[in-house]
Design a protein around this motif. Structure first.
Motif, mmCIF file in Angstrom:
data_model
loop_
_atom_site.group_PDB
_atom_site.id
_atom_site.type_symbol
_atom_site.label_atom_id
_atom_site.label_comp_id
_atom_site.label_asym_id
_atom_site.label_seq_id
_atom_site.Cartn_x
_atom_site.Cartn_y
_atom_site.Cartn_z
ATOM 1 N N GLY A 51 0.834 -1.198 0.000
ATOM 2 C CA GLY A 51 0.000 0.000 0.000
ATOM 3 C C GLY A 51 0.864 1.240 0.000
ATOM 4 N N ARG A 52 0.520 2.189 0.856
ATOM 5 C CA ARG A 52 1.335 3.393 1.008
ATOM 6 C C ARG A 52 2.005 3.354 2.365
ATOM 7 N NH1 ARG A 52 1.466 8.554 3.063
ATOM 8 N NH2 ARG A 52 2.435 10.137 1.709
ATOM 9 N N CYS A 53 3.300 3.368 2.371
ATOM 10 C CA CYS A 53 4.060 3.310 3.613
ATOM 11 C C CYS A 53 3.614 4.428 4.550
ATOM 12 C CB CYS A 53 5.551 3.435 3.310
ATOM 13 S SG CYS A 53 6.603 3.587 4.767
ATOM 14 N N GLY A 54 3.185 4.073 5.735
ATOM 15 C CA GLY A 54 2.751 5.058 6.709
ATOM 16 C C GLY A 54 1.259 5.232 6.820
ATOM 17 N N SER A 55 0.499 4.693 5.885
ATOM 18 C CA SER A 55 -0.954 4.882 5.960
ATOM 19 C C SER A 55 -1.750 3.639 5.613
ATOM 20 C CB SER A 55 -1.384 6.037 5.040
ATOM 21 O OG SER A 55 -1.035 5.783 3.699
ATOM 22 N N SER A 56 -1.106 2.487 5.470
ATOM 23 C CA SER A 56 -1.837 1.250 5.232
ATOM 24 C C SER A 56 -1.497 0.258 6.329
ATOM 25 C CB SER A 56 -1.497 0.663 3.861
ATOM 26 O OG SER A 56 -0.140 0.239 3.814
ATOM 27 N N GLY A 57 -2.377 -0.724 6.518
ATOM 28 C CA GLY A 57 -2.175 -1.718 7.555
ATOM 29 C C GLY A 57 -2.969 -1.421 8.810
ATOM 30 N N PRO A 58 -3.086 -2.396 9.718
ATOM 31 C CA PRO A 58 -3.916 -2.225 10.920
ATOM 32 C C PRO A 58 -3.483 -1.085 11.821
ATOM 33 C CG PRO A 58 -3.381 -4.546 10.558
ATOM 34 C CD PRO A 58 -2.555 -3.767 9.597
ATOM 35 N N THR A 59 -2.171 -0.872 12.009
ATOM 36 C CA THR A 59 -1.719 0.182 12.919
ATOM 37 C C THR A 59 -2.161 1.555 12.443
ATOM 38 O OG1 THR A 59 0.201 -1.118 13.615
ATOM 39 C CG2 THR A 59 0.308 1.255 13.977
ATOM 40 N N LEU A 103 11.507 8.359 20.159
ATOM 41 C CA LEU A 103 10.329 8.984 19.554
ATOM 42 C C LEU A 103 10.051 10.345 20.185
ATOM 43 C CD1 LEU A 103 7.525 6.288 19.022
ATOM 44 C CD2 LEU A 103 8.497 7.824 17.305
ATOM 45 N N VAL A 104 10.167 10.419 21.489
ATOM 46 C CA VAL A 104 9.920 11.681 22.194
ATOM 47 C C VAL A 104 10.929 12.739 21.750
ATOM 48 C CG1 VAL A 104 9.888 12.797 24.450
ATOM 49 C CG2 VAL A 104 8.836 10.539 24.157
ATOM 50 N N ARG A 105 12.187 12.333 21.606
ATOM 51 C CA ARG A 105 13.205 13.290 21.156
ATOM 52 C C ARG A 105 12.914 13.771 19.741
ATOM 53 N NH1 ARG A 105 16.633 9.464 23.604
ATOM 54 N NH2 ARG A 105 17.298 8.683 21.551
ATOM 55 N N TRP A 106 12.283 12.915 18.939
ATOM 56 C CA TRP A 106 11.918 13.313 17.578
ATOM 57 C C TRP A 106 10.693 14.222 17.542
ATOM 58 C CZ3 TRP A 106 12.315 7.758 15.081
ATOM 59 C CH2 TRP A 106 13.667 7.443 14.916
ATOM 60 N N GLY A 107 10.049 14.410 18.677
ATOM 61 C CA GLY A 107 8.925 15.334 18.739
ATOM 62 C C GLY A 107 7.567 14.692 18.793
ATOM 63 N N TYR A 108 7.495 13.349 18.919
ATOM 64 C CA TYR A 108 6.167 12.724 19.025
ATOM 65 C C TYR A 108 5.569 13.061 20.386
ATOM 66 C CZ TYR A 108 2.346 9.415 18.983
ATOM 67 O OH TYR A 108 1.085 8.864 19.035
ATOM 68 N N ARG A 109 4.308 13.471 20.385
ATOM 69 C CA ARG A 109 3.638 13.867 21.616
ATOM 70 C C ARG A 109 2.657 12.783 22.056
ATOM 71 N NH1 ARG A 109 2.175 20.340 20.909
ATOM 72 N NH2 ARG A 109 4.338 21.049 20.565
ATOM 73 N N PHE A 110 2.962 12.173 23.196
ATOM 74 C CA PHE A 110 2.064 11.186 23.772
ATOM 75 C C PHE A 110 0.951 11.884 24.535
ATOM 76 C CE2 PHE A 110 5.811 8.623 23.064
ATOM 77 C CZ PHE A 110 5.303 7.356 22.787
ATOM 78 N N PRO A 111 -0.219 11.234 24.648
ATOM 79 C CA PRO A 111 -1.260 11.791 25.525
ATOM 80 C C PRO A 111 -0.778 11.777 26.968
ATOM 81 C CG PRO A 111 -1.837 9.568 24.815
ATOM 82 C CD PRO A 111 -0.637 9.968 24.005
ATOM 83 N N THR A 146 -0.671 9.077 13.228
ATOM 84 C CA THR A 146 0.335 10.087 13.563
ATOM 85 C C THR A 146 1.713 9.461 13.711
ATOM 86 O OG1 THR A 146 -1.375 11.368 14.706
ATOM 87 C CG2 THR A 146 0.920 11.920 15.175
ATOM 88 N N TYR A 147 1.763 8.344 14.388
ATOM 89 C CA TYR A 147 3.008 7.607 14.618
ATOM 90 C C TYR A 147 3.673 7.227 13.303
ATOM 91 C CZ TYR A 147 5.489 3.203 15.926
ATOM 92 O OH TYR A 147 6.374 2.174 16.083
ATOM 93 N N LEU A 148 2.916 6.570 12.416
ATOM 94 C CA LEU A 148 3.503 6.122 11.157
ATOM 95 C C LEU A 148 3.800 7.283 10.218
ATOM 96 C CD1 LEU A 148 1.528 2.834 10.435
ATOM 97 C CD2 LEU A 148 3.853 3.111 11.302
ATOM 98 N N GLY A 149 2.997 8.340 10.282
ATOM 99 C CA GLY A 149 3.299 9.513 9.468
ATOM 100 C C GLY A 149 4.629 10.134 9.851
ATOM 101 N N ARG A 150 4.893 10.214 11.144
ATOM 102 C CA ARG A 150 6.166 10.762 11.607
ATOM 103 C C ARG A 150 7.320 9.834 11.221
ATOM 104 N NH1 ARG A 150 7.789 14.730 14.656
ATOM 105 N NH2 ARG A 150 5.643 15.328 15.102
ATOM 106 N N MET A 151 7.097 8.526 11.315
ATOM 107 C CA MET A 151 8.146 7.580 10.942
ATOM 108 C C MET A 151 8.451 7.657 9.447
ATOM 109 S SD MET A 151 9.123 6.160 13.735
ATOM 110 C CE MET A 151 10.068 4.760 13.157
ATOM 111 N N ARG A 152 7.434 7.857 8.621
ATOM 112 C CA ARG A 152 7.665 7.992 7.184
ATOM 113 C C ARG A 152 8.537 9.214 6.895
ATOM 114 N NH1 ARG A 152 5.007 6.737 2.061
ATOM 115 N NH2 ARG A 152 5.518 8.390 0.573
ATOM 116 N N ARG A 153 8.230 10.324 7.568
ATOM 117 C CA ARG A 153 9.055 11.507 7.369
ATOM 118 C C ARG A 153 10.491 11.253 7.811
ATOM 119 N NH1 ARG A 153 4.234 13.814 9.271
ATOM 120 N NH2 ARG A 153 5.060 14.132 11.382
ATOM 121 N N GLY A 154 10.656 10.455 8.858
ATOM 122 C CA GLY A 154 11.993 10.095 9.298
ATOM 123 C C GLY A 154 12.737 9.269 8.267
#
Length: 512
Positions: A34-42, A92-100, A116-124
């Motif tokens: 599919g599209r890396c970062g936006s397909s699959g169960p996660t 992940l936190v150092r990369w700027g991911y914000r947990f609830p 959000t998680y996979l979108g940030r990883m794709r940009r990485g």
């Protein structure tokens, strides 16, 4: 294209593998169905994490997981996964991911927003120089004259099905598990392709009998969080108390043909109002909202079985081939149960990092690979003599119903094996085609292969342990605290990986 490390799959395990390989200095490419970062169960929901800081609580979590998994896990693997997950979440936190945040304002690092998680990883990945090829499903692995995996080839379905080939010093399989096209959110890409590709080059599997995980989901399109729910049957009787006991009782009721409902009496107010406006929910006076539920098979996606790993670098039993995430067995971490409580998310994160680093080391030591050819595979004939839907229909008949997978017996398993084995020669000869049909044919072959491994492995374990339930062997047997390896494509085999002291010697368990 030629790279050092090729990663097949762009889910959590795949992106962590690609980043780890790139950070080791490797040239890396990721290909995704599919599209890396936006397909699959996660990408379609939340991802829980087995996140526990160092200390007594972590040691207790390992002991509890070992007992809960039927004592088939490995405490060393569990401890390593917890340590790696803790490290990667900090990254992940150092990369700027914000947990609830929790009620006292601290980050709750046990749950990730999948998209959000996979979108940030794709940009990485892109920032690290990884080549990302979306909508490039892989069909075959490449092997050299020594049997070492040297890349992969596939098709581009949105470009008139042109073929692609990527040669690599090592390959990481991160294609996900197999949910048998059951309709679970995001699981349409999880058709077992990586399991079949691995087995076709000689990789072994393990824990395939623990691949009958089901999820409870509301009838219709609404997906409320069922952890708020009290479950009960059509007579109004509560089912099994709370937690996993309630879910097990619900599955048993559905398998017996009874209806099951969720009473969302503790659901937060705003979500309750939203659900009340949908046609799938009814409120009767002051009674809790009644939501009819159905069981959806999640197979090896939330189950345990997959490719056997040879060590902590996540190498498989085939040189040059590494595995990460749901395509691999999670027995060392979860034992005889699925990856509930965040173990699946933690495994994807940690195994991905290990596999990517291991593949990079292998590629550097190997150097430039020589000539390679596509490994022969099922469902790749130039012409089609059978519709792939016929194969998929047979597989689903023997996997999706609770009476086939949740409850098992020697009689039902032998019946399924006979039907599925009878279809395999037809698959090898008549399944294939060109254009979009080629990809569908390959997926049908993978579904059939995975179904056969699960049935053979379930028949070879004459006991009930974890998620594996035999109505003819309802108890856990002390002399069956062993892991079962499986393999073979045309002819399936099953045998124990090891035996406890004092038990019978190793023996072939493949049914006659």
């Amino acid at each position: 294209m030629s790279v050092d490390v090729l990663v097949l799959g762009g889910g959590p395990a795949g992106v962590w593998a690609a980043l780890a390989a790139a950070q080791a200095g490797a040239r890396v490419a990721v290909v995704d169905k599919g599209r890396c970062g936006s397909s699959g169960p996660t990408a379609k929901g939340a991802a829980a994490l087995w996140y526990i800081p160092p200390g007594p609580a972590r040691a207790e979590a390992v002991r509890r997981s070992y007992r809960h998994g039927g004592r088939l896990g490995d405490p060393e693997w569990m401890d390593r996964v917890l340590a790696e997950t803790y490290h990667r979440v900090d990254q992940l936190v150092r990369w700027g991911y914000r947990f609830p945040v929790d009620r006292v304002g601290r980050p709750a690092r046990i749950c990730l927003n999948g998209a959000t998680y996979l979108g940030r990883m794709r940009r990485g990945l892109l920032a690290a120089g990884v080549r990302v090829l979306d909508h490039h499903p892989a069909l075959q692995l490449l092997i050299d004259s020594d049997g070492t995996v040297s890349g992969a080839c596939g098709v581009r379905p949105h470009d008139e099905f042109d073929e692609w080939t990527v040669r690599a010093g090592a390959v990481v399989l991160a294609t996900g598990g197999c949910a048998f096209l059951s309709g679970g959110a995001g699981s349409d890409v999880d058709t077992g392709d990586g399991l079949l590709m691995g087995a076709e080059v000689g990789a072994e599997l393990s824990g395939m009998e623990f691949s009958n995980a089901y999820a409870l989901t509301p009838v219709g399109d609404i997906r409320p969080a069922l952890h708020f729910a009290t479950l009960y049957d059509e007579s109004g009787t509560p089912l099994g108390g709370a937690g996993l006991g309630s879910r097990a009782a619900a599955f048993a009721a559905l398998a017996d043909g009874r209806r099951v409902y969720a009473a969302l009496d503790e659901i937060p107010g705003p979500l309750r109002k939203q659900l009340a406006r949908t046609p799938w929910f009814t409120a009767r006076g002051g009674d809790p909202v009644r939501v009819p539920l159905r069981a959806v098979l999640e197979g090896t996606v939330r189950g345990t079985g997959g490719l056997q790993l040879a060590g902590f670098d996540c190498a498989t039993t085939v040189p040059g081939l590494y595995g990460a995430g749901d395509v691999t067995t999670r027995e060392p971490v979860t034992g005889a149960v699925g990856g509930f409580g965040g173990q699946g998310g933690a495994w994807a994160m940690s195994s991905g990092a290990w596999a990517g680093a291991g593949a990079a080391r292998f590629a550097f030591a190997r150097g430039r690979p020589g000539r390679a050819r596509p490994a022969p595979g099922a469902g790749l004939n130039a012409t089609a003599g059978i519709d792939p839907r016929a194969v998929v229909g047979l597989v689903q008949e023997h996997t999706l119903p609770l009476r086939r997978s949740y409850w098992r017996s020697a009689g039902s398993l032998r019946d399924s094996i006979a039907e599925l084995d009878g279809m395999w020669p037809v698959t090898e000869v008549d399944l294939g085609g060109r254009g979009p049909q080629r990809l569908r044919a390959r997926q049908a072959a993978a579904l059939l292969a995975v179904a056969r491994w699960t049935k053979y492995s379930a028949l070879a374990r004459p006991e009930s342990r974890g998620m594996h339930r035999r109505t003819d062997h309802p108890d856990e047997a002390g002399d069956w605290r062993v892991r079962l390896r499986a393999g073979g494509v045309a002819s399936v085999w099953v045998r124990p990986e090891q035996c406890d002291p004092g038990t019978a010697p190793h023996r072939d368990l493949t049914p006659a």
